[in-house]
Design a protein around this motif. Structure first.
Motif, PDB file in Angstrom:
ATOM      1  N   VAL A  30      -3.008   7.546   4.368  1.00 44.25           N
ATOM      2  CA  VAL A  30      -3.359   7.803   5.765  1.00 44.25           C
ATOM      3  C   VAL A  30      -4.472   6.869   6.243  1.00 44.25           C
ATOM      4  CG1 VAL A  30      -4.327   9.511   7.363  1.00 44.25           C
ATOM      5  CG2 VAL A  30      -2.612  10.204   5.686  1.00 44.25           C
ATOM      6  N   ILE A  31      -5.488   6.665   5.410  1.00 41.86           N
ATOM      7  CA  ILE A  31      -6.681   5.919   5.841  1.00 41.86           C
ATOM      8  C   ILE A  31      -6.542   4.424   5.625  1.00 41.86           C
ATOM      9  CG2 ILE A  31      -9.148   5.594   5.422  1.00 41.86           C
ATOM     10  CD1 ILE A  31      -9.276   8.590   4.699  1.00 41.86           C
ATOM     11  N   ASP A  32      -6.221   4.018   4.398  1.00 45.56           N
ATOM     12  CA  ASP A  32      -6.226   2.587   4.082  1.00 45.56           C
ATOM     13  C   ASP A  32      -4.904   1.891   4.382  1.00 45.56           C
ATOM     14  OD1 ASP A  32      -8.917   2.193   3.035  1.00 45.56           O
ATOM     15  OD2 ASP A  32      -8.305   3.526   1.427  1.00 45.56           O
ATOM     16  N   VAL A  33      -3.800   2.615   4.329  1.00 41.11           N
ATOM     17  CA  VAL A  33      -2.505   1.991   4.588  1.00 41.11           C
ATOM     18  C   VAL A  33      -2.150   2.080   6.072  1.00 41.11           C
ATOM     19  CG1 VAL A  33      -0.032   2.021   4.079  1.00 41.11           C
ATOM     20  CG2 VAL A  33      -1.699   2.434   2.250  1.00 41.11           C
ATOM     21  N   LEU A  34      -2.166   3.299   6.621  1.00 43.65           N
ATOM     22  CA  LEU A  34      -1.831   3.461   8.039  1.00 43.65           C
ATOM     23  C   LEU A  34      -2.996   3.082   8.953  1.00 43.65           C
ATOM     24  CD1 LEU A  34       0.190   6.821   7.988  1.00 43.65           C
ATOM     25  CD2 LEU A  34       1.042   4.472   7.844  1.00 43.65           C
ATOM     26  N   GLY A  35      -4.212   3.129   8.431  1.00 44.62           N
ATOM     27  CA  GLY A  35      -5.368   2.707   9.215  1.00 44.62           C
ATOM     28  C   GLY A  35      -5.990   3.780  10.081  1.00 44.62           C
ATOM     29  N   TYR A  36      -5.635   5.052   9.836  1.00 41.86           N
ATOM     30  CA  TYR A  36      -6.230   6.141  10.612  1.00 41.86           C
ATOM     31  C   TYR A  36      -7.554   6.552   9.959  1.00 41.86           C
ATOM     32  CZ  TYR A  36      -1.674   6.500  12.861  1.00 41.86           C
ATOM     33  OH  TYR A  36      -0.523   6.232  13.560  1.00 41.86           O
ATOM     34  N   LYS A  37      -8.638   5.974  10.444  1.00 45.36           N
ATOM     35  CA  LYS A  37      -9.930   6.149   9.789  1.00 45.36           C
ATOM     36  C   LYS A  37     -10.903   7.029  10.566  1.00 45.36           C
ATOM     37  CE  LYS A  37      -9.702   1.685   7.434  1.00 45.36           C
ATOM     38  NZ  LYS A  37     -10.362   0.391   7.172  1.00 45.36           N
ATOM     39  N   LYS A  38     -10.777   7.098  11.865  1.00 43.72           N
ATOM     40  CA  LYS A  38     -11.793   7.787  12.665  1.00 43.72           C
ATOM     41  C   LYS A  38     -11.948   9.248  12.271  1.00 43.72           C
ATOM     42  CE  LYS A  38     -11.510   4.792  16.742  1.00 43.72           C
ATOM     43  NZ  LYS A  38     -11.216   4.723  18.204  1.00 43.72           N
ATOM     44  N   TRP A  39     -10.846   9.931  11.996  1.00 44.26           N
ATOM     45  CA  TRP A  39     -10.904  11.352  11.666  1.00 44.26           C
ATOM     46  C   TRP A  39     -11.684  11.591  10.374  1.00 44.26           C
ATOM     47  CZ3 TRP A  39      -9.154  13.446   7.090  1.00 44.26           C
ATOM     48  CH2 TRP A  39      -8.388  12.594   6.280  1.00 44.26           C
ATOM     49  N   GLY A  55       0.795  -1.220   0.000  1.00 47.39           N
ATOM     50  CA  GLY A  55       0.000   0.000   0.000  1.00 47.39           C
ATOM     51  C   GLY A  55       0.823   1.264   0.000  1.00 47.39           C
ATOM     52  N   SER A  56       1.892   1.293   0.782  1.00 46.33           N
ATOM     53  CA  SER A  56       2.720   2.499   0.848  1.00 46.33           C
ATOM     54  C   SER A  56       3.398   2.770  -0.487  1.00 46.33           C
ATOM     55  CB  SER A  56       3.774   2.354   1.953  1.00 46.33           C
ATOM     56  OG  SER A  56       4.586   1.208   1.723  1.00 46.33           O
ATOM     57  N   ARG A  57       3.768   1.699  -1.176  1.00 42.32           N
ATOM     58  CA  ARG A  57       4.410   1.855  -2.481  1.00 42.32           C
ATOM     59  C   ARG A  57       3.400   2.369  -3.516  1.00 42.32           C
ATOM     60  NH1 ARG A  57       9.647   2.732  -3.522  1.00 42.32           N
ATOM     61  NH2 ARG A  57      10.251   1.987  -5.600  1.00 42.32           N
ATOM     62  N   LYS A  58       2.167   1.873  -3.431  1.00 43.73           N
ATOM     63  CA  LYS A  58       1.124   2.352  -4.321  1.00 43.73           C
ATOM     64  C   LYS A  58       0.903   3.849  -4.120  1.00 43.73           C
ATOM     65  CE  LYS A  58      -1.496  -1.997  -4.404  1.00 43.73           C
ATOM     66  NZ  LYS A  58      -2.790  -2.635  -4.070  1.00 43.73           N
ATOM     67  N   ALA A  59       0.811   4.267  -2.861  1.00 37.89           N
ATOM     68  CA  ALA A  59       0.605   5.686  -2.567  1.00 37.89           C
ATOM     69  C   ALA A  59       1.752   6.523  -3.118  1.00 37.89           C
ATOM     70  CB  ALA A  59       0.462   5.893  -1.056  1.00 37.89           C
TER      71      ALA A  59
END
Length: 382
Positions: free
Chosen positions: A302-311, A248-252
């Protein structure tokens, strides 16, 4: 750091059922996009007026459209939505094809969705009133999304990725050459003024009803041709996210690099073919495409790779019913609702900041309505 799955099962998208899992970041980005036209822009306009701050005035100016050539942030909202419709295609139309649905059946669904959006656009412009043909405006934001989405998806259904890339470049290069070597009668070849460019002239000649600006319509028929490439770029980005073996990070990272390259190309092309939303010029396609890729890269990482979704939940609620909130002004008096809930707050606010407070409340009322629909799992699909 939360290592959530890159995909999450969620309700259907505004452009129909996805048929499986989809990107959480896509709905968040769509909500971020719609946030600016559901009232957020007015917050900054009123803040700039109330404070006189040069910084806020600069932001306020970015939330307007240039008169002709040039680019403001506000110009990105429309093409970003179309780009995201393209990103969703491999997860929706692609999924239907993978399930064994024949191309003809999928094509019928795509055409139906496109035509429904065209009809919704006519309704959004004119309401449900009986009018003389000359008073009806047929060009519309939703209409352009519908037509460009439809043709971009037809190319996706019948063409391999290499051919899709060829279509992308052929459409914007062909459009550039068309406007470079033509003009309206009586104007020099290559004239790109509102009166003299060939696209506006052709719209004046063949489109029924009225044009938005009399002699030009920013959602005219001819400038929809390069908009197909905006949808195609989204499809290519979505295919990359779905099928690439990279992490995922490489895709981003590659989305961001490609975005920067498109912005650089746009700035060069601008020297010969000015960045212009009204004409949806090829340089404009590259610029908004690059910015869209950068935003998708950021939200995805930020959302799909790192998983920070709540914000991002605030934006997701908007993104799940984006077409509904766009059309809602025709059947909901939002100003009346806002005053009904928050007029008392405006009365307690210093006079200078009343417009600011009421603008914020206006967005809150709309979001609360969308949240209620979200909790009830009510979504407007096309």
């Amino acid at each position: 750091m939360s290592k959530h799955s890159q995909h999450e099962a969620i309700p259907p998208s505004p452009l129909g059922p996805i048929g499986g899992q989809r990107l959480y970041s896509l709905d968040a980005l769509r909500g971020f996009d719609m946030f600016w036209i559901m009232g957020a822009e007015e917050i900054f306009h009123t803040l700039a007026e109330a404070t006189g701050s040069p910084a806020l005035q600069a932001i306020s100016n970015q939330l307007t459209h240039p008169a002709w050539n040039g680019f403001h942030f506000y110009d990105l909202i429309f093409p970003l939505f179309l780009f995201m419709a393209g990103v969703a295609t491999p997860y929706s139309v692609g999924r239907e094809l993978e399930k064994g649905n024949g191309r003809k059946k999928v094509l019928q669904r795509v055409i139906r969705r496109g035509l429904i959006l065209v009809l919704l656009g006519i309704f959004h412009n004119n309401g449900l009133h009986i009018k003389p043909l000359a008073e009806i405006r047929f060009g519309s934001v939703l209409g352009r999304i519908g037509i460009a989405y439809m043709f971009a998806n037809i190319i996706f259904i019948y063409c391999k990725r290499t051919t899709q890339i060829i279509w992308f470049w052929a459409l914007i290069i062909g459009y550039w050459l068309l406007l470079k070597f033509t003009s309206a009668p009586g104007f020099p070849i290559g004239d790109l003024t509102m009166e003299g460019n060939f696209a506006s002239y052709l719209d004046r000649s063949i489109l029924p009803g009225k044009l938005y600006l009399g002699i030009h319509d920013p959602e005219g028929l001819m400038s929809t041709i390069p908009a197909i490439s905006t949808g195609l770029l989204g499809i290519l980005a979505g295919t990359f996210l779905k099928t690439s073996p990279h992490k995922g990070s490489r895709k981003a990272f590659w989305l961001a690099i490609t975005g920067v390259a498109f912005i650089f190309l746009a700035l060069i092309w601008n020297l010969d073919f000015p960045i212009n939303k009204n004409l949806w010029t090829s340089s404009f396609v590259c610029l908004v495409g690059g910015l869209s890729l950068l935003l998708l890269s950021l939200f995805y990482y930020v959302i799909d790779v790192l998983g920070y979704k709540k914000w991002a939940f605030f934006f997701k609620v908007i993104g799940m019913n984006s077409i509904l909130i766009y059309l809602s002004g025709h059947f909901i008096n939002w100003e009346y609702a806002n005053n009904g809930f928050f007029q008392w707050l405006g009365q307690l606010t210093p006079l200078l900041y009343v417009p600011v407070v009421m603008s914020i409340c206006y967005v809150i009322v709309k979001w609360a309505f969308l949240y209620f629909l979200y909790r009830q799992k009510i979504f407007l699909r096309v």
